[in-house]
Design a protein around this motif. Structure first.
Motif, short mmCIF file in Angstrom:
data_model
loop_
_atom_site.label_atom_id
_atom_site.label_comp_id
_atom_site.label_asym_id
_atom_site.label_seq_id
_atom_site.Cartn_x
_atom_site.Cartn_y
_atom_site.Cartn_z
N VAL A 125 10.67 3.05 -1.57
CA VAL A 125 11.17 1.45 -1.56
C VAL A 125 12.29 1.92 -0.19
O VAL A 125 13.03 2.68 -0.23
CB VAL A 125 11.81 1.44 -2.83
CG1 VAL A 125 10.93 0.90 -3.88
CG2 VAL A 125 12.71 2.39 -3.19
N GLY A 126 12.73 0.75 0.48
CA GLY A 126 13.58 0.87 1.49
C GLY A 126 13.66 -0.27 2.27
O GLY A 126 13.38 -1.62 1.74
N ASP A 127 13.94 -0.21 3.38
CA ASP A 127 14.31 -1.22 4.49
C ASP A 127 13.17 -1.12 5.63
O ASP A 127 11.99 -0.51 5.33
CB ASP A 127 15.42 -1.12 5.08
CG ASP A 127 16.02 0.37 5.66
OD1 ASP A 127 15.03 1.02 6.07
OD2 ASP A 127 17.10 0.79 5.57
N SER A 128 13.59 -1.87 6.72
CA SER A 128 12.50 -1.97 7.88
C SER A 128 12.10 -0.75 8.31
O SER A 128 10.82 -0.56 8.78
CB SER A 128 13.09 -2.92 8.70
OG SER A 128 14.24 -2.37 9.50
N ILE A 129 12.98 0.29 8.49
CA ILE A 129 12.50 1.78 8.89
C ILE A 129 11.45 2.21 8.24
O ILE A 129 10.45 2.70 8.57
CB ILE A 129 13.70 2.45 9.20
CG1 ILE A 129 14.55 1.67 10.34
CG2 ILE A 129 13.32 3.80 9.79
CD1 ILE A 129 15.97 2.71 10.56
N ALA A 130 11.89 2.14 6.81
CA ALA A 130 10.76 2.52 5.85
C ALA A 130 9.34 1.83 5.82
O ALA A 130 8.42 2.52 5.71
CB ALA A 130 11.18 2.81 4.53
N TYR A 131 9.52 0.64 6.11
CA TYR A 131 8.44 -0.30 6.12
C TYR A 131 7.59 0.12 6.99
O TYR A 131 6.28 -0.08 7.32
CB TYR A 131 9.02 -1.71 6.34
CG TYR A 131 8.07 -2.80 6.35
CD1 TYR A 131 7.16 -3.31 5.41
CD2 TYR A 131 7.53 -3.28 7.86
CE1 TYR A 131 6.21 -4.22 5.53
CE2 TYR A 131 6.65 -4.16 8.03
CZ TYR A 131 6.18 -4.78 7.05
OH TYR A 131 5.04 -5.69 7.25
N GLY A 132 8.14 0.76 8.28
CA GLY A 132 7.49 1.04 9.53
C GLY A 132 7.30 -0.29 10.66
O GLY A 132 6.59 -0.26 11.41
N ARG A 133 8.46 -0.85 10.50
CA ARG A 133 8.56 -1.88 11.63
C ARG A 133 8.39 -1.11 12.97
O ARG A 133 9.05 -0.08 13.26
CB ARG A 133 9.99 -2.70 11.45
CG ARG A 133 10.11 -3.89 12.50
CD ARG A 133 11.37 -4.56 12.17
NE ARG A 133 11.52 -5.56 13.38
CZ ARG A 133 12.45 -6.32 13.38
NH1 ARG A 133 13.41 -6.25 12.44
NH2 ARG A 133 12.75 -7.12 14.64
N CYS A 134 7.99 -1.95 14.05
CA CYS A 134 7.85 -1.40 15.39
C CYS A 134 6.72 -0.39 15.61
O CYS A 134 6.58 0.17 16.64
CB CYS A 134 8.97 -0.96 15.95
SG CYS A 134 10.48 -2.21 16.03
N HIS A 294 15.60 0.75 15.60
CA HIS A 294 14.12 0.98 15.01
C HIS A 294 13.61 2.01 15.66
O HIS A 294 13.20 1.71 17.04
CB HIS A 294 13.42 -0.36 14.79
CG HIS A 294 14.10 -1.28 13.67
ND1 HIS A 294 14.82 -2.34 14.29
CD2 HIS A 294 13.60 -1.31 12.30
CE1 HIS A 294 15.19 -2.72 13.12
NE2 HIS A 294 14.50 -2.28 12.26
N PRO A 295 12.84 2.97 15.26
CA PRO A 295 12.08 4.10 16.16
C PRO A 295 10.87 3.41 16.55
O PRO A 295 10.42 2.29 15.67
CB PRO A 295 11.70 5.01 14.98
CG PRO A 295 12.89 5.00 14.06
CD PRO A 295 13.14 3.41 13.71
N ASP A 296 10.35 3.55 17.56
CA ASP A 296 9.08 3.30 18.30
C ASP A 296 8.04 4.19 17.72
O ASP A 296 8.22 4.97 16.63
CB ASP A 296 8.84 3.21 19.71
CG ASP A 296 9.06 4.70 20.24
OD1 ASP A 296 9.13 5.72 19.53
OD2 ASP A 296 9.20 4.49 21.69
N ALA A 297 6.74 3.80 17.99
CA ALA A 297 5.72 4.59 17.27
C ALA A 297 5.74 6.38 17.60
O ALA A 297 5.67 7.08 16.65
CB ALA A 297 4.41 4.28 17.86
N ALA A 298 6.22 6.48 18.91
CA ALA A 298 6.29 7.99 19.10
C ALA A 298 7.56 8.53 18.25
O ALA A 298 7.57 9.57 17.74
CB ALA A 298 6.89 8.08 20.44
N GLY A 299 8.69 7.80 18.13
CA GLY A 299 9.90 7.99 17.19
C GLY A 299 9.54 8.40 15.65
O GLY A 299 10.04 9.05 15.08
N HIS A 300 8.45 7.41 15.21
CA HIS A 300 8.05 7.66 13.85
C HIS A 300 7.21 8.80 13.71
O HIS A 300 7.21 9.60 12.82
CB HIS A 300 7.33 6.50 13.59
CG HIS A 300 8.25 5.27 13.03
ND1 HIS A 300 8.89 5.28 11.78
CD2 HIS A 300 8.58 4.02 13.42
CE1 HIS A 300 9.45 4.31 11.32
NE2 HIS A 300 9.30 3.26 12.42
N LYS A 301 6.61 9.17 14.65
CA LYS A 301 5.75 10.37 14.61
C LYS A 301 6.74 11.73 14.63
O LYS A 301 6.51 12.69 14.03
CB LYS A 301 4.93 10.46 15.89
CG LYS A 301 3.60 9.82 15.95
CD LYS A 301 2.50 9.92 16.94
CE LYS A 301 1.39 8.93 16.79
NZ LYS A 301 0.64 9.11 17.96
#
Length: 311
Positions: A125-134, A294-301
């Protein structure tokens, strides 16, 4: 001066051995049979020579989550000093956390120090960063879900219920109704950055979301405990303040994000709750952020690699 209440400690292994108890506590401890549902055991190799000398074993047992399983053991009632001695005896692979016994009692137990390694059914549970936005691949939580389910398709599940824009107040209010049908053993809470934001329209209205974190976290801890789920709190991601001047009427700053990080870490330490720090992986790497927040795809990796390395 009143004596402190005894600490209830659930054990299923060497702490039930009379020789180990005498070595640690200077006495044998009366025990009461108890059981812990939703868990199974797995062997753990011990390399600490002092622990091996005390227990006489170089392989102990540790707990892992498994829906439908039960571990039989017993409850020890320990003083403050004896609980501290038990903490010192357990190696770094273990962490003392609260569990709900089949009797309905809450007790301490030594669990795998890595909460994700021992998990099976995870709710996020969480916000847009946990949701995976971007990130079209679902962010760090999407990578976590893919790896976790691939490790055991039969038993492992991940339910990402994060909602962009959520505050901890939103999460604490909405989560109780979300858990029953999903039978979670681990509850990951990745929220709070929106609580740190300052509204640009009325920055001096006296409202401060950070001031109310403790109450929301207490509520989430109680919710997790009712489901015998292990609560894991995720800290904020580093942000680039130079690019978050006006984000949909909100102002995000480094100081406020760091205050959030400090508050979450302190609450977790005080309550023996797992805290996963996501600040350092993206620190001073603005190119891994889409809009400074918000992290981008590389940031999320990168965030997922950091979490994976903890195991």
């Amino acid at each position: 001066m009143t004596e402190s209440q005894p600490h209830l400690l659930f054990s299923f292994g060497t702490l039930l051995d009379r020789q180990v108890q005498t070595a640690l506590f200077g006495r044998t401890v009366a025990t009461t049979p108890a059981a812990l549902a939703g868990y199974a055991t797995r062997p753990l190799a011990i390399t600490d020579e002092a622990v091996i000398a005390t227990s006489g074993q170089d392989v102990h047992l540790t707990l892992k989550r498994r829906l439908g399983s039960t571990v039989e053991g017993a409850v020890l009632r320990l003083t403050d000093e004896e609980l501290a001695a038990a903490d010192a005896y357990e190696v770094a692979d273990y962490a003392r956390r609260q569990v709900l016994l089949t009797s309905g009692e809450t007790a301490w137990a030594y669990l795998d120090a890595n909460p994700l390694r021992s998990a099976a059914r995870i709710v996020i549970v969480g916000d847009s960063i946990a949701y995976g936005r971007c990130d079209p691949q679902g962010g760090w939580t999407g990578h976590l879900a893919a790896a976790h389910i691939a490790a055991n398709e039969t038993q492992n599940r991940v339910f990402n219920l994060a909602v962009p824009g959520s505050t901890l107040a939103d999460v604490s209010a909405q989560t109780p109704a979300l858990l029953p049908p999903r039978h979670p053993d681990t509850l990951i809470v990745a929220a709070g950055i929106n609580d740190s934001a300052v509204p640009l329209a009325a920055p001096g209205d006296g409202h401060d979301g950070l001031a109310h974190l403790t109450g929301h976290l207490d509520s989430l801890a109680a919710t997790a405990r009712r489901h015998n789920a292990r609560l894991v709190v995720v800290g904020p991601v580093w942000l680039d303040e130079t690019r978050t001047g006006d984000y949909e009427g909100l102002r995000f700053t480094t100081d406020r994000a760091l205050a959030l990080r400090t508050a979450l870490r302190a609450w977790c330490a005080d309550h023996h709750i797992d805290f996963l720090d996501l600040w350092e992986p993206l620190r001073d790497q603005p190119h891994l952020l889409v809009d400074g927040l918000h992290p981008d795809a590389a940031g999320h990796k990168e965030l997922h690699r950091h979490l994976d390395a903890l195991g």
